[in-house]
Write a protein that holds these residues in place. Structure first.
Motif, PDB file in Angstrom:
ATOM      1  N   UNK A 103       0.906  -1.267  -0.204  1.00 21.16           N
ATOM      2  CA  UNK A 103       0.137   0.030  -0.044  1.00 21.16           C
ATOM      3  C   UNK A 103       0.712   1.363  -0.049  1.00 21.16           C
ATOM      4  N   UNK A 104       1.926   1.174   0.766  1.00 23.87           N
ATOM      5  CA  UNK A 104       2.659   2.495   0.991  1.00 23.87           C
ATOM      6  C   UNK A 104       3.411   2.680  -0.526  1.00 23.87           C
TER       7      UNK A 104
ATOM      8  N   UNK B 239       2.678   2.120  -3.313  1.00 26.19           N
ATOM      9  CA  UNK B 239       1.916   2.630  -4.436  1.00 26.19           C
ATOM     10  C   UNK B 239       1.189   3.895  -4.029  1.00 26.19           C
ATOM     11  N   UNK B 240       1.345   4.329  -2.706  1.00 25.30           N
ATOM     12  CA  UNK B 240       0.860   5.526  -2.555  1.00 25.30           C
ATOM     13  C   UNK B 240      -0.352   5.635  -1.537  1.00 25.30           C
ATOM     14  N   UNK B 241      -0.763   4.276  -1.137  1.00 22.26           N
ATOM     15  CA  UNK B 241      -1.861   4.450  -0.461  1.00 22.26           C
ATOM     16  C   UNK B 241      -1.783   5.075   1.165  1.00 22.26           C
ATOM     17  N   UNK B 242      -2.907   5.827   1.526  1.00 22.05           N
ATOM     18  CA  UNK B 242      -2.835   5.780   2.815  1.00 22.05           C
ATOM     19  C   UNK B 242      -3.712   4.978   3.906  1.00 22.05           C
ATOM     20  N   UNK B 243      -3.997   5.504   5.179  1.00 24.19           N
ATOM     21  CA  UNK B 243      -4.451   4.793   5.941  1.00 24.19           C
ATOM     22  C   UNK B 243      -5.946   4.311   5.672  1.00 24.19           C
ATOM     23  N   UNK B 244      -6.480   5.180   4.952  1.00 22.87           N
ATOM     24  CA  UNK B 244      -7.810   4.819   4.435  1.00 22.87           C
ATOM     25  C   UNK B 244      -7.941   3.764   3.414  1.00 22.87           C
TER      26      UNK B 244
ATOM     27  N   UNK C 274      -7.297   0.662   5.537  1.00 19.08           N
ATOM     28  CA  UNK C 274      -8.714  -0.088   6.143  1.00 19.08           C
ATOM     29  C   UNK C 274      -9.828  -0.137   5.284  1.00 19.08           C
ATOM     30  N   UNK C 275      -9.697   0.402   3.943  1.00 14.38           N
ATOM     31  CA  UNK C 275     -10.846   0.132   2.950  1.00 14.38           C
ATOM     32  C   UNK C 275     -10.553  -1.242   2.658  1.00 14.38           C
ATOM     33  N   UNK C 276      -9.335  -1.734   2.262  1.00 17.33           N
ATOM     34  CA  UNK C 276      -8.974  -2.918   1.803  1.00 17.33           C
ATOM     35  C   UNK C 276      -9.377  -4.148   2.664  1.00 17.33           C
ATOM     36  N   UNK C 277      -8.957  -3.872   4.218  1.00 16.47           N
ATOM     37  CA  UNK C 277      -9.247  -4.795   4.951  1.00 16.47           C
ATOM     38  C   UNK C 277     -10.880  -4.818   5.121  1.00 16.47           C
TER      39      UNK C 277
ATOM     40  N   UNK D 218     -12.583   2.621  -3.061  1.00 19.19           N
ATOM     41  CA  UNK D 218     -13.529   3.562  -2.314  1.00 19.19           C
ATOM     42  C   UNK D 218     -12.904   4.587  -1.356  1.00 19.19           C
ATOM     43  N   UNK D 219     -12.107   4.081  -0.284  1.00 16.84           N
ATOM     44  CA  UNK D 219     -11.593   4.570   0.790  1.00 16.84           C
ATOM     45  C   UNK D 219     -10.607   5.742   0.370  1.00 16.84           C
ATOM     46  N   UNK D 220      -9.901   5.405  -0.698  1.00 14.50           N
ATOM     47  CA  UNK D 220      -8.980   6.345  -1.259  1.00 14.50           C
ATOM     48  C   UNK D 220      -9.737   7.552  -1.753  1.00 14.50           C
ATOM     49  N   UNK D 221     -10.745   7.233  -2.847  1.00 18.44           N
ATOM     50  CA  UNK D 221     -11.487   8.070  -3.330  1.00 18.44           C
ATOM     51  C   UNK D 221     -12.185   8.988  -2.427  1.00 18.44           C
ATOM     52  N   UNK D 222     -12.676   8.540  -1.429  1.00 22.88           N
ATOM     53  CA  UNK D 222     -13.483   9.327  -0.340  1.00 22.88           C
ATOM     54  C   UNK D 222     -12.353   9.873   0.457  1.00 22.88           C
ATOM     55  N   UNK D 223     -11.414   9.712   0.624  1.00 20.69           N
ATOM     56  CA  UNK D 223     -10.327  10.549   1.229  1.00 20.69           C
ATOM     57  C   UNK D 223      -9.786  11.916   0.394  1.00 20.69           C
ATOM     58  N   UNK D 224     -10.025  11.856  -0.750  1.00 30.77           N
ATOM     59  CA  UNK D 224      -9.975  12.853  -1.512  1.00 30.77           C
ATOM     60  C   UNK D 224      -8.844  12.709  -2.566  1.00 30.77           C
ATOM     61  N   UNK D 225      -8.344  11.369  -2.861  1.00 27.51           N
ATOM     62  CA  UNK D 225      -7.510  11.375  -3.964  1.00 27.51           C
ATOM     63  C   UNK D 225      -8.354  11.167  -5.336  1.00 27.51           C
ATOM     64  N   UNK D 226      -7.423  11.630  -6.277  1.00 24.48           N
ATOM     65  CA  UNK D 226      -7.965  11.589  -7.540  1.00 24.48           C
ATOM     66  C   UNK D 226      -8.032  10.152  -8.084  1.00 24.48           C
ATOM     67  N   UNK D 227      -8.842  10.016  -9.285  1.00 24.09           N
ATOM     68  CA  UNK D 227      -9.115   8.491  -9.747  1.00 24.09           C
ATOM     69  C   UNK D 227      -8.063   7.752  -9.782  1.00 24.09           C
ATOM     70  N   UNK D 228      -7.051   8.364 -10.675  1.00 30.54           N
ATOM     71  CA  UNK D 228      -5.745   7.613 -10.763  1.00 30.54           C
ATOM     72  C   UNK D 228      -4.923   7.085  -9.728  1.00 30.54           C
ATOM     73  N   UNK D 229      -4.995   8.222  -8.743  1.00 31.10           N
ATOM     74  CA  UNK D 229      -4.040   8.004  -7.531  1.00 31.10           C
ATOM     75  C   UNK D 229      -4.589   6.906  -6.754  1.00 31.10           C
ATOM     76  N   UNK D 230      -6.194   7.039  -6.663  1.00 34.97           N
ATOM     77  CA  UNK D 230      -6.800   6.164  -5.636  1.00 34.97           C
ATOM     78  C   UNK D 230      -6.817   4.701  -6.462  1.00 34.97           C
ATOM     79  N   UNK D 231      -6.832   4.679  -7.660  1.00 32.80           N
ATOM     80  CA  UNK D 231      -6.809   3.226  -8.349  1.00 32.80           C
ATOM     81  C   UNK D 231      -5.312   2.716  -8.046  1.00 32.80           C
ATOM     82  N   UNK D 232      -4.444   3.379  -8.241  1.00 33.98           N
ATOM     83  CA  UNK D 232      -2.739   3.225  -7.993  1.00 33.98           C
ATOM     84  C   UNK D 232      -2.723   2.644  -6.547  1.00 33.98           C
ATOM     85  N   UNK D 233      -3.149   3.471  -5.415  1.00 30.06           N
ATOM     86  CA  UNK D 233      -2.917   2.993  -4.188  1.00 30.06           C
ATOM     87  C   UNK D 233      -3.836   1.588  -3.755  1.00 30.06           C
TER      88      UNK D 233
END
Length: 159
Positions: free
Chosen positions: A74-75, A77-82, A85-88, A113-128
């Motif tokens: 996750x880290x 590829x740029x994922x955050x805590x959201x 947790x979303x994956x879990x 979904x969690x990355x998108x809801x946390x404010x990341x753009x579509x591409x960044x959320x998909x990568x994370x």
């Protein structure tokens, strides 16, 4: 040699191996419980202390791999805590929504979904989300190999 105890261990070990791919099942503990049950049935006469030490070290490594692999993926590829947790949560939901496929698909959906809801753009959320998914699969693969090793250690001791 107690045939019932031996085959009971093999059965519990198989459940633990399958449980490796189900996020909410404590597969490592299931395998250790199988060894303990076997030894209770045979009077603690087949698995040596050294084997117990190796089992404990392997179990600790399996738990470490399970927890770190998803986080590292996750880290990386740029994922955050959201996303983590979303994956879990996606994995837990996947157990009930689309078993057994949901266990593999829903963590990706949950992280996205969690990355998108946390404010990341579509591409960044998909990568994370992808990184979280890759890390989860890597962790499962590593944990599966360690669970195989645990069973082989015990099989060598009892057969």
């Amino acid at each position: 040699m107690n045939v019932l105890a031996d085959w009971l261990f093999v059965l519990v070990w198989a459940v633990g191996l399958v449980g490796t791919f189900v996020p909410v099942l404590p597969a490592t503990l299931i395998i250790l419980a199988g060894v303990l049950l076997h030894e209770l049935l045979v009077g603690f006469s087949e698995v040596s202390r050294l084997t117990w030490v190796w089992l404990a070290l392997t179990a600790a490594a399996a738990m470490l791999v399970d927890n770190l692999a998803g986080l590292i993926g996750a880290r990386r590829y740029g994922a955050g805590r959201a996303g983590v947790w979303g994956a879990f949560l996606g994995g837990v939901v996947g157990l009930f929504v689309l078993p057994p496929l949901g266990v593999f698909v829903m963590p990706l959906v949950g992280a996205l979904a969690a990355e998108s809801l946390s404010g990341k753009s579509g591409g960044a959320a998909l990568r994370a989300a992808w990184g979280t998914f890759v890390g989860m699969l890597g962790g499962m693969a590593g944990k599966f190999l360690l669970h195989l090793m645990m069973g082989i250690l015990v099989l060598r001791a009892i057969f």
